[in-house]
Design a protein around this motif. Structure first.
Motif, PDB file in Angstrom:
ATOM      1  N   UNK A1263     -88.016  37.031  52.780  1.00 14.14           N
ATOM      2  CA  UNK A1263     -86.832  36.615  52.013  1.00 14.14           C
ATOM      3  C   UNK A1263     -86.463  37.653  50.959  1.00 14.14           C
ATOM      4  N   UNK A1264     -87.489  38.219  50.360  1.00 15.47           N
ATOM      5  CA  UNK A1264     -87.243  39.127  49.242  1.00 15.47           C
ATOM      6  C   UNK A1264     -86.785  40.496  49.720  1.00 15.47           C
ATOM      7  N   UNK A1265     -87.388  40.993  50.792  1.00 16.87           N
ATOM      8  CA  UNK A1265     -87.147  42.384  51.174  1.00 16.87           C
ATOM      9  C   UNK A1265     -86.272  42.543  52.406  1.00 16.87           C
ATOM     10  N   UNK A1266     -86.004  41.450  53.106  1.00 14.05           N
ATOM     11  CA  UNK A1266     -85.080  41.552  54.236  1.00 14.05           C
ATOM     12  C   UNK A1266     -83.981  40.512  54.061  1.00 14.05           C
ATOM     13  N   UNK A1267     -83.241  40.621  52.955  1.00 19.27           N
ATOM     14  CA  UNK A1267     -82.220  39.604  52.709  1.00 19.27           C
ATOM     15  C   UNK A1267     -81.197  39.628  53.838  1.00 19.27           C
ATOM     16  N   UNK A1268     -80.753  38.464  54.214  1.00 18.54           N
ATOM     17  CA  UNK A1268     -79.755  38.401  55.282  1.00 18.54           C
ATOM     18  C   UNK A1268     -80.387  38.247  56.649  1.00 18.54           C
ATOM     19  N   UNK A1269     -81.684  38.561  56.759  1.00 19.14           N
ATOM     20  CA  UNK A1269     -82.353  38.343  58.045  1.00 19.14           C
ATOM     21  C   UNK A1269     -82.810  36.883  58.106  1.00 19.14           C
ATOM     22  N   UNK A1270     -82.781  36.311  59.305  1.00 23.76           N
ATOM     23  CA  UNK A1270     -83.181  34.904  59.378  1.00 23.76           C
ATOM     24  C   UNK A1270     -84.659  34.727  59.037  1.00 23.76           C
ATOM     25  N   UNK A1271     -84.977  33.582  58.499  1.00 23.97           N
ATOM     26  CA  UNK A1271     -86.372  33.256  58.202  1.00 23.97           C
ATOM     27  C   UNK A1271     -87.168  33.248  59.506  1.00 23.97           C
ATOM     28  N   UNK A1272     -88.368  33.799  59.484  1.00 23.93           N
ATOM     29  CA  UNK A1272     -89.205  33.757  60.683  1.00 23.93           C
ATOM     30  C   UNK A1272     -89.671  32.327  60.923  1.00 23.93           C
ATOM     31  N   UNK A1273     -89.612  31.907  62.165  1.00 22.89           N
ATOM     32  CA  UNK A1273     -89.963  30.510  62.439  1.00 22.89           C
ATOM     33  C   UNK A1273     -91.364  30.361  63.002  1.00 22.89           C
ATOM     34  N   UNK A1274     -91.953  31.453  63.442  1.00 20.89           N
ATOM     35  CA  UNK A1274     -93.237  31.339  64.153  1.00 20.89           C
ATOM     36  C   UNK A1274     -94.406  31.847  63.316  1.00 20.89           C
ATOM     37  N   UNK A1275     -94.270  31.781  62.005  1.00 24.94           N
ATOM     38  CA  UNK A1275     -95.294  32.399  61.167  1.00 24.94           C
ATOM     39  C   UNK A1275     -96.641  31.693  61.333  1.00 24.94           C
ATOM     40  N   UNK A1276     -96.648  30.379  61.251  1.00 20.00           N
ATOM     41  CA  UNK A1276     -97.919  29.645  61.372  1.00 20.00           C
ATOM     42  C   UNK A1276     -98.594  29.899  62.711  1.00 20.00           C
ATOM     43  N   UNK A1277     -97.794  29.815  63.775  1.00 15.43           N
ATOM     44  CA  UNK A1277     -98.355  29.962  65.116  1.00 15.43           C
ATOM     45  C   UNK A1277     -98.885  31.377  65.314  1.00 15.43           C
TER      46      UNK A1277
END
Lengths: 1289, 211
Positions: A1263-1277
């Motif tokens: 969020x901080x360093x790639x503003x405008x990029x969608x949030x990653x959805x598969x982080x936990x997995x």
């Protein structure tokens, strides 16, 4: 060196010459005090306790049972002794805490070292001085009152001398030195506490600032710290702790180990021993790094443990914990007075678990003595330790040594500051066990994670206050109940080994400063004593600091209800005139702004987001068992700024008043007060131990998950000292921490009108409270706080919890799943599913393939030669070119096993179909290529068929190598044959059926081997790149370079092997997939086409810099597998890398910006990034984690300039990629072997961060360093999967 | 089994021949093989700065640096600072002849009493040395930024910031004048210098009130 500086033991002193000493019989100590930890008395066999020894060279050894924890106690005690003896500070040497030397004065706790425990020492010194005067008088033949001491001698005026000019036995001088008096004698005086000490008005050292005696040595790296102690033959030990981190009572303690796998340490060099006793596990090695690795690599099996329950809601956890109520005070009728009060408040204050968080993890050295030494000296075990409580530690070590107390010697050395008890004793016991087991001196250093997890914490505490005002606004009732889980914390190894039972003891410890300092006509004070939940010990201001937080917040709340200025209200109801004076002076110095309602200061005119407020608090620290002893008085006025958008709190200024009576060393006290102010500010704003949501195990294992104050957050501090040099000294320093948190909470209330009763006051808590306040009374302005009635904010914690949950729930998916999930593993699992389910169709296909493959196997002739090829056929130039090509092809990357010989194969390559081991490509005749003809080599390279005719798996990228030019193929062969042969055993692949059938590959090859790479036209090559190429004087035409680049990329470079997505059969996909990015071993190899997601475009120059050095200014550093490849490319000529860069740049970004253009783009992006405010998006936890764990190296300006590149994350390709794989991989594994050592190194965080901490961190970075990029959805997995991967992958 | 490699490591101007495996960090080797006490183990993660050394005069966190990655580079520890100051900055002569000479930054930290337990002191001093090599006149903000990732738990920050200010002033003093121009500042320790003034048992000492 003076005689005082030569170490001696108590038992040797009586036989030494030229010394006079003062001693006392060992003190039995306070015995059998209910609810307090026991005092361990010395053994009568130890003889007299020495307090002061004065040597014939007029140097003095002063001995004290307490230790200097960085508080300057050593210096202050030296001043006291030097004062009484009219000497200089430099004449006095302090021996502190060692059991064979110093007296037993119990633990160094509760700020009473000067107030109470300096008195015997002072008297002893005074006694010596009196003795010196008396002896001199006797020898001069005068009365003692006629003798004075100066210039290092006892003087008598000539007029007083017998006969006018001489002493009886020293006829020529009117002066005697200490040497004259002591000579070769050994004189012992028994301590006389009734001796008259020097009157304070005669002090010339005490009360004057002295520089700390220990700092010069520390600034030069001298041997002072126990961490630096080394002895001959010293081994290095490490411990492995059980999974119940930070919990030390319960049936599972000491009984949770199933077993260890000793063979998991077979690879560790110099392993001396593995020690297992109950749940205690230790490893001992010759070298420290190997002990560390053994600690990490040892495979241990633990039973599940039940947990102590969630501690997320501290109040709930404490309220359901069994307790015993103890009434301390009951004056009037508080309950009835509250019932009838005009204004009634009923508030609960919740203190979190906090840490000592010593900056150096604990360390100790233990030496198990030989039987001969034991016989000769009576010492069985010698331990160098940073303990605060030497005699209690000695008793614990005696249990381990199975020896009497006096058979153990504890040598106290300095350790990192602790503010109560940290792991110093634990590690001493660990070292003792290991030393005993291996019969050699063993140094044990705890890891940062172990110190954080296992240090006995400062206990959580809940304070409930019911109080009220009468109709005139006077306080009428105060009903106080404090719940405090105990803090015994037995030495850990005793529990883990089962030497003592893990029974939770209830101590009466919650009563410190339980009585409020204000006059309440109806007052009841009660404490709920309870067993520990987490392992706890005394931490600075033990139980007093939370109790005082409640008292001082509550009085503020009452003042607010009474519409009276909080300072005025306090002064009106404060009983002690000394306290009133201190509070007045402090408020005056702070330019107190009287106010009867919050938000009168309003916002900062320059930045209206920031609201300003001022808060006050007062406390006298009353320590020890109820009713206790009063230490110094302290008052705080804190100025804060609260950001109403982000919830951040800045403490901008603290004026702290401090009345400690006489100050021994005013400057020293000032430093202590500064330290206490800063530490308290840190505790108030940031500190709370993170625990596992179900088990309660400690999860703050490093500084990101337990942040402490840093230089950016240091407020201006002004100290108000009260002139009390003629009063008795009171415990100084620690007292000034006690009122701090309430002063800050009160200032936050003044700034915002919100009342916070649950430190730490983190941005998310403040923001949640602000939001709920705005929701509650949206239309009210500055004065809304004044109109609030009772319990307005009681729902705050619940709202907060909801808010937090909402903010960081990783399942709150907003973006669709990413295509990169179709990676190797996915394909593999799909295929396995297919085959294992035994679907008829699938199996028949497989059977067909198998048949075809078997057929194929018979078709390949064996081309192995009988004799090795002659190297002389190939010139050195050809071999050199071959070496360059081998580097470019990164042959060694796959063909060298970890710690194996170069190119001798044996490296496991994970494929979806199983593990394939790389082969030996050295020219060994039996196991390598020694008997391969060129023809066989070429067939293997172009067709994937080994010399003996068997098919190779396409993990070997012959699909790329097939395009090699004949000349290059020949060069590679020449190079291969020029290497030193290495004989190896054959490697056994572990492919699952049917993939273990090599013949299948023939079928595979017909499908995929001749699948051409798409060609790009060189016509779009940018002129800028051409210019650059000219600039470096490349002879070739751009078109030639482009073609060469294309050739290298597609053939020997085999870039597509990683950067191209694979099909179901492990084949590289073609067309639009070619070089368009792929997942390899869970690293994402980014697209080398226009699909590349880097925030700034790649140019030929950038690619060249990246391929040559491993990092670029505008794109970051190479990591993961690419780092090794770039390292191996160091021998590849510039020309080849340029060619590849030009070709790839054309594919990725035909526009080809100049460096100046890139620079402008980068600046814009960095500015955008800096301006980006993510705090309001609920990422505070991740932000704090980042700041503590990452920001030393990763910052965009505004941080230290450390070795390494610090490429901005705003420009980092991985952070902008479509999957979080690479970022998570790097966080877990670090980058210990970067492409280029100049880049710096990154440590692995896998053992230091929990899953939820990594997830928070990853979301924050994105969020901080790639503003405008969608949030990653598969982080936990992704994290879960990557955690399972072997570390060397 | 892990195999060791023979390497030459240059520390504080001296070459050391060592047999090391890839697991060894620079910190391990400095402490255990070169037997230096200056760099301290604090976190092993590069977070706290206790282990700071200079590598080619840049500050580096020795706990996260594999020693094999810095072979051939110039490593300076706390112990090597006096020699470093002879090279680049002025040398501060210790008033106590028995003590080794000090780098001006070490002297400044002692004079400012910029330590409580002193465990973080190595890192604070090394970061300040590196900062002043790069920027001899840093602003307060630059000092804060340079030290922002060096943790001190005791709370000696106020004294440390004063020490850096003092170090800036000391570092400006040319070598030949270093003793004389330092006079306005207190010597190391007035009490260590020894008092010759007569202390008479009956004389009233002047005890100034403490503000």
């Amino acid at each position: 060196m003076t005689r005082a500086q030569i170490p001696f033991k108590r038992q040797d002193l009586p036989s030494m010459k030229g010394v006079i000493w003062v001693a006392r019989h060992p003190v039995a100590g306070p015995q059998g005090i209910t609810g307090q930890p026991p005092f361990i008395a010395s053994s009568p066999s130890e003889g007299l306790e020495v307090l002061v020894a004065l040597w014939s060279d007029a140097s003095v050894t002063a001995l004290h049972g307490h230790v200097d924890l960085g508080t300057g106690l050593r210096t202050a005690l030296g001043q006291i002794v030097a004062e009484e003896l009219c000497m200089d500070l430099s004449d006095v040497h302090l021996e502190m805490g060692s059991t064979a030397t110093a007296p037993n004065q119990g633990a160094t706790i509760a700020s009473n070292s000067i107030q109470t425990h300096a008195q015997p020492l002072r008297c002893a010194a005074a006694q010596l001085f009196v003795w010196g005067l008396a002896q001199s008088a006797k020898r001069f033949g005068v009365s003692a009152s006629q003798v004075s001491y100066y210039n290092r001698g006892f003087h008598v005026p000539d007029s007083a001398l017998v006969g006018g000019h001489a002493t009886l036995d020293n006829p020529t001088k009117g002066v005697l030195s200490w040497n004259d008096l002591i000579q070769e004698q050994n004189i012992c005086l028994e301590l006389d506490l009734s001796v008259s000490t020097k009157p304070s008005h005669q002090y010339r050292l005490v009360g004057q600032s002295a520089e700390r005696v220990d700092i010069p040595a520390k600034a030069q790296g001298d041997l002072i710290f126990v961490h630096d102690m080394r002895v001959e033959g010293m081994l290095h030990g490490r411990v492995i702790r059980p999974p119940y981190s930070g919990v030390d009572s319960g049936d599972f303690v000491g009984k949770s180990l199933i077993g260890i796998e000793r063979e998991s340490l077979a690879h560790i060099p110099g392993l001396v021993g593995v020690v297992v006793q109950g749940d205690f596990i230790g490893v001992v090695c010759l070298r420290e790094e190997h002990a560390e690795q053994a600690m990490r690599d040892l495979v241990v099996h633990w039973r599940d443990w039940p947990g102590v329950g969630s501690l997320k809601d501290t109040q709930a956890a404490l309220s359901k914990h069994p307790s015993v109520e103890r009434e301390l005070l009951n004056e009037g009728n508080a309950q009835q007075a509250w019932d009838t009060a005009s204004v009634k408040l009923d508030e609960t204050y919740v203190w979190p678990y906090q840490m000592h968080a010593s900056i150096g993890p604990s360390c100790a050295l233990a030496q198990w003595c030989t039987d001969e030494e034991y016989q000769a000296t009576g010492i069985r075990l010698r331990v160098w330790a940073g303990t605060q409580n030497p005699h209690v530690l000695r008793a614990d070590l005696a249990l381990i040594a199975n020896a009497p107390d006096v058979g153990v010697e504890v040598i106290r050395m300095e350790a990192a500051g602790c503010y109560g008890r940290n792991c110093a004793d634990d590690v001493a016991a660990d070292a003792a066990i290991l030393s005993k087991a291996v019969n050699a001196p063993v140094r044990v250093q705890l890891s940062r994670e172990q110190e954080h997890a296992w240090e006995p914490k400062g206990a959580a505490q809940v304070m409930q206050v019911k109080g009220g005002l009468d109709s005139a606004g006077n306080p009428v009732a105060y009903d106080f109940l404090s719940s405090y889980p105990s803090n015994g914390a037995p030495t850990l190894a005793l529990l883990l080994t089962g030497l003592i039972e893990p029974v939770a003891k209830v101590y009466e410890m919650g009563d410190r400063t339980a009585k409020p300092p204000y006059q309440y006509p109806n007052l009841r004070v009660r404490v709920q004593d309870m067993a520990p939940i987490l392992r706890a010990s005394w931490l600075r201001g033990v139980s007093a600091l939370p109790n005082s937080f409640a008292h001082e917040s509550f009085i503020d709340e009452l003042a607010h209800q009474a519409h009276v200025d909080p300072l005025e209200f306090r002064l009106a109801w404060l009983e002690d005139p000394r306290a009133q004076a201190l509070l007045r002076d402090t408020a005056h110095k702070a330019q107190w702004r009287p106010h009867s309602s919050p938000q009168e200061q309003g916002a900062d005119p320059k930045d209206p987001d920031w609201l300003k407020g001022q808060g006050v608090a007062y406390a006298r620290y009353v320590h020890s068992k109820w009713p206790g002893f009063g230490a110094a008085y302290s008052a705080w006025v804190a100025d804060v700024e609260v950001n109403q958008v982000t919830g951040e709190v800045h403490v901008s200024k603290v004026v702290v008043g401090h009345d400690a009576g006489m100050l021994i060393n005013p400057k020293g006290v000032e430093h202590q007060v500064n330290g206490n102010v800063l530490q308290t500010t840190s505790r108030a704003l940031m500190e709370e131990v993170q625990t596992h949501p179900r088990t309660g195990a400690v999860q703050s294992l490093e500084w990101g998950s337990y942040p402490i104050l840093n230089f950016r957050q240091v407020p201006v501090i002004e100290i108000v000292h009260m002139p009390r040099q003629n009063e008795a000294p009171l415990g100084a320093g620690e007292s000034s921490s006690v009122p701090g948190t309430a002063a800050i909470a009160n200032a936050i209330f003044d700034a915002t009108g919100i009342r916070l009763r649950n430190p730490p006051f983190t941005p998310e808590k403040v923001l949640a409270a602000l939001n709920s306040a705005h929701r509650a009374i949206p239309s009210e302005g500055a004065n809304h706080g004044a109109n609030l009635g009772v319990n307005d904010w009681q729902d705050q914690p619940n709202q907060l919890a909801q808010n937090q949950n909402k903010n960081i729930d990783p399942h709150d998916a907003q973006y669709p799943s990413l295509s990169q999930d179709r990676n190797w593993s996915f394909i593999g699992s799909q295929l396995l599913k297919l085959t294992r389910q035994g679907l008829a169709l699938a199996s028949s296909v497989v059977m067909c393939l198998l048949a075809w493959g078997l057929y194929g196997l018979t078709m390949n002739p064996n081309w192995q030669q009988r004799v090795s090829p002659q190297l002389s056929m190939y010139g050195p130039k050809m071999i050199e070119r071959g070496a360059q090509l081998a580097a470019l092809g990164n042959c060694s990357g796959c063909h060298t096993a970890e710690n194996g010989a170069l190119n001798a194969g044996g490296k496991p390559i994970q494929t979806p179909f199983g593990v394939v081991f790389s082969t030996n490509i050295t020219p060994d005749e039996n196991s390598g290529l020694g008997r391969w003809s060129y023809k066989a080599f070429e067939r293997a390279m172009r067709e994937g068929v080994s010399a003996d005719g068997h098919h190779l798996y396409p993990a070997f990228p012959y699909t790329s190598f097939k395009d090699l030019a004949d000349e290059d193929m020949m060069s590679l062969y020449a190079w291969s044959m020029s290497q030193t042969p290495v004989a190896t055993q054959p490697y056994q692949n572990t492919l699952s059926w049917p993939f273990n059938t090599r013949g299948l590959m023939r079928f595979w090859n017909t499908l995929f081997l001749n699948n051409p790479s798409p060609l790009l036209e060189p016509t779009t090559l940018d002129k800028q790149a051409t210019q650059s190429l000219k600039a470096v004087e490349r002879a070739q035409q751009p078109d030639d370079l482009f073609k060469r680049g294309e050739y290298l990329v597609s053939s020997v470079g085999h870039c597509s092997a990683c950067h191209t997505e694979r099909g179901m059969m492990g084949n590289e996909k073609r067309d639009s997939h070619y070089l368009s990015g792929a997942m390899v071993n869970d690293w994402f190899a980014p697209a080398l086409t226009a699909k590349n997601t880097a925030p700034l475009p790649w140019t030929a120059e950038e690619l060249f810099r990246y391929l040559r050095t491993g990092h670029t200014q505008f794109h970051g550093v190479a990591s993961g597998p690419m780092a090794q490849i770039i390292k191996d490319w160091s021998s590849v000529p510039d020309e080849d890398l340029w060619a590849m860069s030009i070709y790839l740049a054309n594919s990725m970004n035909p526009r080809a910006q100049t460096d100046d253009e890139l620079s402008t783009m980068a600046t814009v992006r960095l500015e955008q990034s800096k301006a980006l405010e993510v705090k309001a998006r609920g990422l505070d936890v991740g932000q704090r984690q980042f700041e503590g764990s990452c920001s030393a190296c990763h910052h965009e300006g505004g941080g230290p300039n450390l070795l390494g590149t610090n490429a901005p994350l705003s420009l980092n390709t991985n952070v902008h990629g479509e999957s979080p794989n690479n970022l998570i991989q790097i966080i877990l594994k670090g980058c210990p072997t970067p492409a280029n050592a100049q880049m710096g190194f990154m440590p692995a965080f896998k053992d230091s961060l929990t899953d939820s901490q990594v997830v928070d961190l990853v979301h924050y970075i994105r969020a901080r360093y790639a503003p405008g990029k969608p949030e990653w959805t598969q982080v936990n997995e992704t994290l879960e999967k990557l955690r399972q991967m072997p570390t060397n992958n | 089994m892990i195999h060791s490699k023979r390497v030459q490591l240059r520390v504080n101007g001296r070459e050391h021949t060592l047999d090391l495996t890839p697991q060894a960090t620079l910190l391990h080797v400095l402490r255990n093989d070169v037997e230096l006490n200056g760099p301290k183990y604090g976190c092993g993660l590069g977070e706290c700065g206790s282990c700071t050394v200079l590598i080619d005069k840049k500050p580096a966190r020795s706990c996260v640096i594999p020693v094999l990655g810095v072979i051939g580079r110039e490593i300076t520890t706390l112990e090597g600072l006096p020699a470093l100051s002879l090279e680049g900055q002025c040398l501060q002569i210790s008033p106590n002849e028995s003590l080794p000479p000090l780098h001006p930054v070490q002297r400044a930290f002692i004079d400012a009493q910029a330590a409580q337990c002193g465990y973080c002191l190595n890192g604070m001093i090394m970061m300040t040395v590196a900062l002043l090599l790069r920027n001899p006149q840093p602003s307060r903000q630059e000092v804060i930024e340079a030290l922002s990732a060096n943790l001190c738990r005791c709370g000696a920050h106020v004294e440390i910031l004063k020490a850096v200010d003092l170090a800036v002033s000391y570092s400006q003093v040319p070598l030949k004048n270093s003793l004389s121009t330092l006079k306005p500042h207190e010597p190391l320790n007035p009490l260590l210098k020894g008092h010759d003034s007569a202390i008479d048992g009956s004389e009233q000492a002047n005890v100034p009130g403490v503000q």
